[in-house]
Write an enzyme that holds these catalytic residues in place. Structure first.
Site, short mmCIF file in Angstrom:
data_model
loop_
_atom_site.label_atom_id
_atom_site.label_comp_id
_atom_site.label_asym_id
_atom_site.label_seq_id
_atom_site.Cartn_x
_atom_site.Cartn_y
_atom_site.Cartn_z
N SER A 171 10.03 13.12 38.11
CA SER A 171 11.11 12.24 38.51
C SER A 171 10.69 11.31 39.64
O SER A 171 10.09 11.74 40.62
CB SER A 171 12.31 13.07 39.01
N HIS A 214 14.95 7.84 26.68
CA HIS A 214 13.89 8.79 27.01
C HIS A 214 12.55 8.14 26.69
O HIS A 214 12.25 7.83 25.55
CB HIS A 214 14.08 10.06 26.18
N HIS A 249 10.58 19.24 28.55
CA HIS A 249 11.16 20.35 29.32
C HIS A 249 11.70 21.41 28.37
O HIS A 249 12.25 21.09 27.31
CB HIS A 249 12.33 19.85 30.18
N TYR A 275 14.34 23.10 28.96
CA TYR A 275 15.81 22.99 28.91
C TYR A 275 16.29 21.97 27.88
O TYR A 275 17.44 21.98 27.48
CB TYR A 275 16.43 22.70 30.29
N GLU A 276 15.39 21.06 27.46
CA GLU A 276 15.77 20.10 26.42
C GLU A 276 15.74 20.75 25.03
O GLU A 276 16.18 20.15 24.06
CB GLU A 276 14.80 18.92 26.40
N ALA A 303 9.64 17.04 40.69
CA ALA A 303 10.65 17.12 41.74
C ALA A 303 11.06 18.59 41.82
O ALA A 303 11.08 19.29 40.81
CB ALA A 303 11.85 16.27 41.39
N MET A 337 12.02 23.05 37.31
CA MET A 337 12.25 23.38 35.89
C MET A 337 11.15 22.83 34.99
O MET A 337 11.38 22.58 33.80
CB MET A 337 13.60 22.80 35.44
N SER A 338 9.97 22.64 35.54
CA SER A 338 8.90 22.06 34.71
C SER A 338 7.55 22.67 35.10
O SER A 338 7.49 23.72 35.74
CB SER A 338 8.86 20.53 34.91
N ASN A 370 15.47 18.05 47.47
CA ASN A 370 16.73 18.59 48.01
C ASN A 370 16.47 19.99 48.55
O ASN A 370 15.52 20.64 48.14
CB ASN A 370 17.78 18.68 46.88
N HIS A 428 21.98 15.92 40.25
CA HIS A 428 20.82 15.19 39.75
C HIS A 428 20.72 13.83 40.44
O HIS A 428 19.62 13.31 40.66
CB HIS A 428 20.92 15.05 38.23
N1 HPA Z 1 16.26 23.40 41.44
C1 HPA Z 1 15.56 23.29 40.27
N2 HPA Z 1 14.95 22.18 39.91
C2 HPA Z 1 15.00 21.14 40.74
C3 HPA Z 1 15.70 21.18 41.96
C4 HPA Z 1 16.36 22.38 42.34
O1 HPA Z 1 16.99 22.51 43.39
N3 HPA Z 1 15.56 19.96 42.55
C5 HPA Z 1 14.79 19.22 41.70
N4 HPA Z 1 14.46 19.92 40.62
#
Ligand code: HPA
Length: 266
Positions: free
Chosen positions: A28, A59, A81, A83-84, A111, A205-206, A229, A241
């Site tokens: 990201s 995408h 990913h 999750y996709e 990220a 998540m990657s 974050n 997000h």
């Molecule tokens: N958790 C999981 N995946 C993320 C986060 C998070 O806080 N921030 C960016 N990707």
């Protein structure tokens, strides 16, 4: 090796005159770097036989091959990913194709949420190790012995020499352990406390399926995470997000100059 992998690799080889030894996966905020590749040859994923691709609108799914910061690279613009709904073995297939065309090193960016409370949103962290909490492994299923061993070692997947050179070039660079979950829901505060006890500094998540597939075929990796974050429960505000993208966008110049320095250290 599998016919599907060979076919995809032959297709890519037929499109380019120079085959890069370095691959980049952009997370990201860093997607824009794909557009900075000079003399780029762009191959949409859906043109490559047997390559996974997303049909979701907006995408981006393309290989971009050319010169970035003075190095010949192959950029995977558009990530897969779990999750996709991608099966982890599809991620393995992509890495196998890269191996067959001659990739030796991979720079992975992502990220992540900061579990370590000494990090601040916008910090970029060199990942020194990973924890796979996805409960999935891309190597599950029959092993292709030509590509790699049934039980690959994970110690050797990090390019420690490359990482050491980067740390020398950027002494203030922080290091941390990345724990991977499937998502797409963010974590609960209790999960973050548990992950901290497990030794994790970042959550995302990657990345981990790619890293495991790289370990299998002997591609060495260097991972840079942008802590976009503070992880769930550290602050009172809910995660979104939008916040992740906002911070990733804010630091994209800093992040891309670090990518430049990393590429210079190869
Ligand atoms: N958790 C999981 N995946 C993320 C986060 C998070 O806080 N921030 C960016 N990707």
């Amino acid at each position: 090796m599998g016919q599907e992998v060979l076919q995809a690799a032959e297709y890519i080889k037929g499109k380019v005159s120079k085959l890069p030894k370095i691959a980049l996966i952009l997370g990201s905020g860093l997607g824009f770097l794909a557009n900075e590749v000079k003399d780029a040859i762009v191959i949409p994923y859906n043109e490559i036989p047997n390559f996974p691709y997303s049909t979701a609108p907006g995408h981006e799914g393309k290989l971009v091959i050319g010169e970035l910061f003075g190095k010949e690279v192959l950029v995977l613009s558009g990530r897969f990913h779990i999750y996709e709904g991608w099966h982890p073995s599809e991620i393995k297939k992509v890495i196998h194709v890269l191996k067959v065309i001659g990739v030796e090193r991979m720079l992975i960016t992502n990220a992540a949420g900061a579990i370590n409370t000494s990090y601040q949103p916008g910090d970029i962290v060199l990942v020194k190790d990973i924890i796979n909490l996805m409960f999935r492994n891309p190597l599950r299923g029959p092993n292709d012995d030509e590509m790699g061993p049934r039980f690959p070692d994970m110690l050797g997947v990090f390019d420690h020499d490359w990482m050491t050179r980067l740390k020398k070039a950027v002494p203030q660079l922080r290091e941390g352990v990345y724990i991977a979950v499937t998502g797409p829901s963010y974590e609960t505060p209790a999960e973050i406390i548990a992950f901290r006890k497990l030794g994790a500094d970042l959550v995302g998540m990657s990345t981990v399926p790619e890293v495991i597939a790289c370990a299998h075929v002997g591609i060495k990796v260097l991972i840079l995470s942008c802590a976009t974050n503070m992880a769930a429960g550290i602050l009172t505000q809910p995660l979104s997000h939008e916040e992740v993208m906002e911070v990733a966008n804010k630091v994209k110049e800093k992040f891309s100059s670090l990518v430049k320095i990393a590429l210079e250290q190869i």
